[in-house]
Design an enzyme around this catalytic site. Structure first.
Site, PDB file in Angstrom:
ATOM      1  N   ARG A  58       0.821  -1.212   0.000  1.00 28.65           N
ATOM      2  CA  ARG A  58       0.000   0.000   0.000  1.00 28.65           C
ATOM      3  C   ARG A  58       0.854   1.260   0.000  1.00 28.65           C
ATOM      4  NH1 ARG A  58      -2.565  -4.014   2.707  1.00 28.65           N
ATOM      5  NH2 ARG A  58      -1.475  -3.498   4.604  1.00 28.65           N
ATOM      6  N   GLU A  95       7.461  -8.825  14.983  1.00 27.35           N
ATOM      7  CA  GLU A  95       7.005  -9.270  16.299  1.00 27.35           C
ATOM      8  C   GLU A  95       7.430 -10.709  16.576  1.00 27.35           C
ATOM      9  OE1 GLU A  95       2.958  -8.086  17.883  1.00 27.35           O
ATOM     10  OE2 GLU A  95       2.793  -7.511  15.770  1.00 27.35           O
TER      11      GLU A  95
END
Length: 175
Positions: A58, A95
């Protein structure tokens, strides 16, 4: 219409407990899309900017529009193995593990003034990796710009600790 109203929230995607902030509705609304690009560009309108770097995927849409408005070149930062020419890469922390991103080795020159653009900043790991990659090639990062910030996840603070100003248009609480 406020930009936040043009962003769709999808509960429990990609996993239970996550509220996914979907900007495809903003991109599909001509007025909201133009407003978002105009607001991302505004602080640098009239300034000399060499490149706008966008992170897959994006960030390509938003970054291309921002680059056009600033009369700057566009640099795609992609996942490893997606670019056809000689590349430079960097490993960055996620993460749950690590990943790699790359750009063409001739995409920026030392001293180029660059703005980094993406749709959303969460933990900041991907953006931090992109900043490291751009700096490795000698670029000066003027700012990192996002449509959405999820401040509870600390990504904006993480980038500011790297001396990169962060501009976000909308904040949402939660993940």
């Amino acid at each position: 219409m406020p930009l936040a109203a043009a962003i769709r929230t999808i509960p429990d995607y990609p996993k239970k407990g996550i509220l996914f902030r979907d900007i495809t509705t903003l991109l599909g609304d001509a007025r909201a899309f133009r407003k978002a690009v105009d607001e991302l560009v505004q602080p640098w309108s009239g300034s000399k900017m060499d490149k706008v770097a966008g992170m897959e995927a994006r960030g390509f849409i938003l970054g291309g529009a921002v680059a056009h408005q600033l009369s700057a070149g566009f640099v795609p930062i992609r996942k490893k193995g997606k670019l056809p020419h000689k590349t430079v890469s960097i490993s960055y922390e996620l993460e749950y593990g690590t990943d790699e991103m790359e750009m063409h080795e001739d995409a920026v020159s030392p001293g180029d003034r660059v703005i980094l653009v993406d749709d959303l900043i969460a933990t900041g790991g991907t953006a931090e990796g992109a900043i490291g990659l751009l700096r490795k090639m000698g670029a000066e990062i003027i700012a990192a710009c996002f449509v959405i910030d999820l401040p509870e996840l600390g990504g904006a603070k993480r980038l500011e600790a790297l001396d990169v100003p962060v501009r976000s248009l909308v904040t949402f609480e939660g993940h």
